[in-house]
Design an enzyme around this catalytic site. Structure first.
Site, mmCIF file in Angstrom:
data_model
loop_
_atom_site.group_PDB
_atom_site.id
_atom_site.type_symbol
_atom_site.label_atom_id
_atom_site.label_comp_id
_atom_site.label_asym_id
_atom_site.label_seq_id
_atom_site.Cartn_x
_atom_site.Cartn_y
_atom_site.Cartn_z
ATOM 1 N N PRO A 32 20.763 -5.378 20.737
ATOM 2 C CA PRO A 32 19.325 -5.668 20.720
ATOM 3 C C PRO A 32 19.106 -7.087 21.226
ATOM 4 O O PRO A 32 19.788 -8.007 20.783
ATOM 5 C CB PRO A 32 18.975 -5.561 19.227
ATOM 6 C CG PRO A 32 20.247 -5.825 18.489
ATOM 7 C CD PRO A 32 21.354 -5.346 19.390
ATOM 8 N N CYS A 116 19.583 -12.672 12.674
ATOM 9 C CA CYS A 116 18.714 -13.597 13.414
ATOM 10 C C CYS A 116 18.671 -14.943 12.684
ATOM 11 O O CYS A 116 18.402 -15.002 11.481
ATOM 12 C CB CYS A 116 17.310 -13.019 13.547
ATOM 13 S SG CYS A 116 16.260 -14.088 14.544
ATOM 14 N N LYS A 155 23.243 -5.159 11.258
ATOM 15 C CA LYS A 155 23.887 -6.038 12.241
ATOM 16 C C LYS A 155 23.910 -7.439 11.658
ATOM 17 O O LYS A 155 22.862 -8.025 11.395
ATOM 18 C CB LYS A 155 23.121 -6.006 13.564
ATOM 19 C CG LYS A 155 23.706 -6.939 14.622
ATOM 20 C CD LYS A 155 23.087 -6.670 15.985
ATOM 21 C CE LYS A 155 23.603 -7.598 17.058
ATOM 22 N NZ LYS A 155 23.017 -8.934 17.015
ATOM 23 N N ASN A 216 30.925 -7.322 18.274
ATOM 24 C CA ASN A 216 29.958 -7.871 19.233
ATOM 25 C C ASN A 216 30.262 -9.362 19.401
ATOM 26 O O ASN A 216 30.702 -10.022 18.474
ATOM 27 C CB ASN A 216 28.535 -7.656 18.673
ATOM 28 C CG ASN A 216 27.454 -8.443 19.402
ATOM 29 O OD1 ASN A 216 26.742 -9.222 18.790
ATOM 30 N ND2 ASN A 216 27.336 -8.259 20.702
ATOM 31 N N GLY A 217 30.010 -9.844 20.615
ATOM 32 C CA GLY A 217 30.132 -11.283 20.838
ATOM 33 C C GLY A 217 31.137 -11.621 21.913
ATOM 34 O O GLY A 217 32.312 -11.296 21.804
ATOM 35 N N ASP A 218 30.617 -12.228 22.985
ATOM 36 C CA ASP A 218 31.458 -12.744 24.064
ATOM 37 C C ASP A 218 32.188 -11.664 24.851
ATOM 38 O O ASP A 218 33.294 -11.886 25.339
ATOM 39 C CB ASP A 218 32.472 -13.767 23.525
ATOM 40 C CG ASP A 218 31.796 -15.028 23.023
ATOM 41 O OD1 ASP A 218 30.567 -15.165 23.238
ATOM 42 O OD2 ASP A 218 32.474 -15.872 22.422
ATOM 43 N N GLY A 240 25.807 -7.618 24.904
ATOM 44 C CA GLY A 240 24.483 -8.208 25.032
ATOM 45 C C GLY A 240 24.285 -8.910 26.359
ATOM 46 O O GLY A 240 23.997 -8.274 27.390
ATOM 47 N N ARG A 241 24.488 -10.237 26.347
ATOM 48 C CA ARG A 241 24.099 -11.040 27.512
ATOM 49 C C ARG A 241 24.760 -10.608 28.809
ATOM 50 O O ARG A 241 24.145 -10.710 29.869
ATOM 51 C CB ARG A 241 24.384 -12.520 27.220
ATOM 52 C CG ARG A 241 23.436 -13.085 26.176
ATOM 53 C CD ARG A 241 23.927 -14.384 25.614
ATOM 54 N NE ARG A 241 25.151 -14.187 24.844
ATOM 55 C CZ ARG A 241 25.835 -15.159 24.260
ATOM 56 N NH1 ARG A 241 25.422 -16.404 24.366
ATOM 57 N NH2 ARG A 241 26.924 -14.897 23.554
#
Ligand SMILES: Cc1cc2nc3c(=O)[nH]c(=O)nc-3n(C[C@H](O)[C@H](O)[C@H](O)COP(=O)(O)O)c2cc1C
Length: 341
Positions: A32, A116, A155, A216-218, A240-241
């Site tokens: 998200p 968040c 999450k 998740n992450g990197d 994500g990114r």
């Protein structure tokens, strides 16, 4: 041989992931991202092969108060299903009400945001603030679980300090409250999106739980998907990114997971994806808003190509979706791009 190897390794075969009653085609999930993973973007990710897309975070308060802008975030298209909707909030009653609204709109999964770290959200006691308020979190999880028949995930981040103790405590609490899977983005609240994601926290959570864990992450490229699964044992991988302007990362990751050669989209392939994004955006947001949005967003897909700043400039002068499509088409067909593909 590859197929058998993948089958034996279980999680490395792209066909396996189940969250509660939801069967997913492969372990890849689109993260998200507020202001990015709107419906048109999610459709691209889905078409590129990711198994599950997640909405932007949606305010539980806004939903129960029937705020029009908030309700609009629940809009969905059959082509993107299955769709997870993420909500944020801190009041168990409001969260329960919002969860029921999400279920009634036909989403396939509900996710609660425990990650968040934006000040406005944390001040309300929502997002990552819930990771240091286990009593409130438990009340929310139980209330939502009681109201919901959909599969249900949370999450989270590492928490407020780097050891991962809060992630473990939160994950165990989630499992005990009937949550069907957890997503772990192993950065602390203080880190925001800086520094490195500490994948060892994902491994610790995986070790401790019986329900699926999504890491998740990197994830920067397809190799990282396999690396994360091997290092942490996670069941799913959320991207994500790296998917911004690059939805084909999902296709490439599936190739990598299946031990196939990784395809690289040529220019006509990239053009076709941008054109679809523009069309989906016009359909979803209406022409005026979509044309305005494309001024910055087409740039996501042309990063690194020659003359992309000139393209951005010419997009500022356009009024209609057709004009945007034509300018983008002309841009991709410029002779200076011939060497790029
Ligand atoms: C612009 C932006 C918006 C984000 N919005 C959300 C959000 O609404 N909900 C959420 O849980 N995480 C959100 N995130 C965090 C991502 O889901 C993800 O956890 C984070 O970017 C790390 O994954 P990555 O390294 O693959 O990007 C956002 C991240 C970015 C960059």
């Amino acid at each position: 041989m590859c197929f058998i190897k993948l089958l034996l390794e279980g999680r490395h075969y792209p066909g396996l992931m189940k969250i509660g009653t939801l069967d997913l085609e492969n372990p890849l999930v689109l993260a998200p991202m507020a202001g990015i993973t709107e419906l048109p973007f999610r459709r691209l990710a889905k078409e590129a092969g990711c198994a599950l897309v997640v909405s932007e975070m949606v305010s539980a308060n806004g939903l129960v108060h029937r705020a029009r802008k908030t309700e609009a975030l629940l809009m969905s298209h059959p082509a993107e299903r299955p769709l997870a909707v993420q909500i944020f909030g801190s009041d168990p009653v409001v969260m329960k009400g919002a969860a029921s609204i999400v279920e009634s709109t036909g989403a396939d999964l509900l996710d609660i945001n425990l990650g968040c770290s934006v000040r406005k959200i944390v001040r309300q006691g929502a997002g990552v603030a819930l990771m240091r308020d286990p009593e409130r979190l438990e009340a929310i999880l139980k209330a939502v679980r009681g109201a919901l028949t959909l599969p249900f995930t949370v999450k989270m981040r590492t928490g407020w300090e780097p050891s991962g103790v809060q992630a473990l405590r939160t994950a165990r609490l989630a499992e005990s409250c009937g949550v069907d899977a957890v997503v772990v983005h192993p950065r602390t609240a203080v880190q925001g999106f800086g520094g490195e994601a500490d994948w060892s926290v994902i491994a610790k959570v995986k070790e401790a739980l019986s329900i699926p864990v999504i890491g998740n992450g990197d994830i920067l490229g397809p190799d990282d998907v396999v690396r994360m699964q091997r290092r942490t044992g996670c069941d799913g991988v959320m991207i994500g990114r790296a998917a911004i302007g690059n939805p084909w990362i999902f296709t490439q990751a599936l190739d990598r997971l299946a031990d196939r050669p990784i395809g690289i989209p040529d220019l006509p392939g990239r053009l076709e994806i941008v054109l679809r994004y523009i069309r989906y955006s016009v359909d979803h947001f209406g022409e005026e808003r979509a044309v305005r949005m494309m001024r910055s967003r087409v740039g996501w897909f042309t990063k690194g190509l020659p003359n992309s700043s000139r393209l951005r400039e010419s997009l500022t002068r356009l009024q209609t979706g057709e004009e945007v499509l034509n300018v983008v088409r002309d841009y991709f067909e410029q002779p200076c791009h011939a060497s790029v593909s």
